[in-house]
Design a protein around this motif. Structure first.
Motif, short mmCIF file in Angstrom:
data_model
loop_
_atom_site.label_atom_id
_atom_site.label_comp_id
_atom_site.label_asym_id
_atom_site.label_seq_id
_atom_site.Cartn_x
_atom_site.Cartn_y
_atom_site.Cartn_z
N ARG A 43 0.84 -1.21 0.00
CA ARG A 43 0.00 0.00 0.00
C ARG A 43 0.87 1.25 0.00
N ARG A 44 0.39 2.24 -0.72
CA ARG A 44 1.00 3.57 -0.69
C ARG A 44 -0.08 4.60 -0.79
N SER A 45 0.16 5.79 -0.30
CA SER A 45 -0.77 6.89 -0.57
C SER A 45 -0.68 7.19 -2.07
N HIS A 60 -1.63 9.73 -5.04
CA HIS A 60 -2.01 11.15 -5.16
C HIS A 60 -2.70 11.46 -6.48
N VAL A 72 -5.67 8.36 -0.62
CA VAL A 72 -4.79 9.14 0.26
C VAL A 72 -5.67 9.91 1.23
N TRP A 73 -5.27 9.87 2.48
CA TRP A 73 -5.99 10.62 3.53
C TRP A 73 -5.42 12.02 3.54
N ARG A 74 -6.27 13.01 3.30
CA ARG A 74 -5.82 14.40 3.31
C ARG A 74 -6.54 15.17 4.40
N THR A 75 -5.76 16.03 5.04
CA THR A 75 -6.34 16.87 6.10
C THR A 75 -6.18 18.34 5.68
N GLY A 76 -5.35 19.09 6.37
CA GLY A 76 -5.09 20.47 5.98
C GLY A 76 -6.04 21.46 6.61
N ARG A 135 7.42 -2.98 0.20
CA ARG A 135 8.37 -2.15 0.92
C ARG A 135 9.25 -3.02 1.79
C1 LIG Z 1 -4.30 11.62 9.68
C2 LIG Z 1 -3.54 11.74 8.39
C3 LIG Z 1 -3.54 12.95 7.70
C4 LIG Z 1 -2.89 13.07 6.47
N1 LIG Z 1 -2.95 14.26 5.79
C5 LIG Z 1 -2.33 14.37 4.59
C6 LIG Z 1 -2.43 15.57 3.84
O1 LIG Z 1 -3.06 16.54 4.24
N2 LIG Z 1 -1.81 15.63 2.64
C7 LIG Z 1 -1.11 14.55 2.14
O2 LIG Z 1 -0.55 14.67 1.05
N3 LIG Z 1 -1.02 13.39 2.82
C8 LIG Z 1 -1.61 13.27 4.03
N4 LIG Z 1 -1.55 12.10 4.72
C9 LIG Z 1 -0.86 10.95 4.11
C10 LIG Z 1 0.58 10.87 4.60
O3 LIG Z 1 1.27 11.99 4.14
C11 LIG Z 1 1.20 9.59 4.07
O4 LIG Z 1 0.55 8.51 4.66
C12 LIG Z 1 2.69 9.55 4.40
O5 LIG Z 1 3.37 10.48 3.62
C13 LIG Z 1 3.30 8.19 4.13
O6 LIG Z 1 3.08 7.83 2.80
P1 LIG Z 1 2.42 6.42 2.46
O7 LIG Z 1 0.99 6.52 2.92
O8 LIG Z 1 2.56 6.25 0.98
O9 LIG Z 1 3.16 5.40 3.25
C14 LIG Z 1 -2.18 11.96 5.94
C15 LIG Z 1 -2.16 10.75 6.66
C16 LIG Z 1 -2.82 10.64 7.85
C17 LIG Z 1 -2.81 9.32 8.60
#
Ligand SMILES: Cc1cc2nc3c(=O)[nH]c(=O)nc-3n(C[C@H](O)[C@H](O)[C@H](O)COP(=O)(O)O)c2cc1C
Length: 193
Positions: free
Chosen positions: A10-12, A14, A132-136, A174
């Motif tokens: 798994r990866r985030s 985008h 991908v989980w995004r907050t901000g 990974r």
């Molecule tokens: C609670 C939470 C909030 C996150 N918010 C953001 C975000 O606003 N923007 C973003 O690009 N990634 C966000 N992420 C994803 C992380 O950046 C990402 O999981 C991390 O870079 C590791 O990458 P991977 O998921 O590919 O292992 C968030 C992850 C979590 C758990």
């Protein structure tokens, strides 16, 4: 896909395009994800699915809420277009009320919500979807909360951007990092009284 493979590949993602899971598929996966550990089985969360025109409206809301320079405002407008489905995660803590149900501290409810979200992310991945989980900043925005219809006691935990990876790559496992320094073994010692 076995669980270890799902976790390690798994990866985030985008860049996400159609298809995303439809409402039924989302509910199917969420039913499974909701079996994650949840003290008191409170299910202290809800999801608001944002698609199509909803993404446009949410983008307008982001842009209206941004008081920076115009080009950046336009970027805010297009943020929700980065995936076909934005699943909004809302934390709905059950108040600490002994007369109501078992009193579960809020941090435990947040932990349960996080466990559910982690399971959902893995299940989506195992089905070939990316997320991908995004907050901000907009998770704190009153305008965004109002647009999405959040109640005062609810907390916006962000959006799971969901779709199909635009450039699917061969799943690469990974190599897990060494985390042994995060583990210690308790050794009982006779302490002087
Ligand atoms: C609670 C939470 C909030 C996150 N918010 C953001 C975000 O606003 N923007 C973003 O690009 N990634 C966000 N992420 C994803 C992380 O950046 C990402 O999981 C991390 O870079 C590791 O990458 P991977 O998921 O590919 O292992 C968030 C992850 C979590 C758990």
């Amino acid at each position: 896909m076995d669980v270890m493979t799902a976790v390690l590949t798994r990866r985030s993602e985008h860049q996400l395009v159609e298809p995303a899971p439809n409402d039924e598929e989302f509910a199917y996966l969420l039913r499974a994800a909701a079996t994650a550990p949840d003290h008191g089985r409170l299910r202290p969360w809800r999801w608001i699915l944002v698609r199509g025109e909803g993404r446009t409206a949410l983008g307008r809301c982001f842009a209206d809420d941004y008081d920076g320079p115009q080009p950046r405002r336009e970027q805010m407008q297009t943020k929700p277009q980065r995936a076909p489905l934005l699943a909004t995660l809302v934390f709905t803590p059950v108040p600490d009320d002994p007369a109501h149900r078992a009193s579960i501290p809020e941090w435990e409810q947040l932990a349960a919500t996080s466990a559910m979200a982690g399971s959902l992310i893995l299940l989506l991945h195992a089905r070939g979807f990316g997320s991908v989980w995004r907050t901000g900043r907009f998770t704190q925005s009153e305008r965004t909360r109002h647009t999405l219809g959040l109640r005062p006691e609810e907390r916006l935990l962000g959006w799971l951007y969901i779709g199909t990876p635009h450039h699917p790559r061969a799943p690469r496992r990974r190599t897990p990092e060494d985390i042994t320094n995060h583990i210690s073994v308790f050794t009982p010692q006779l302490l002087p009284l």
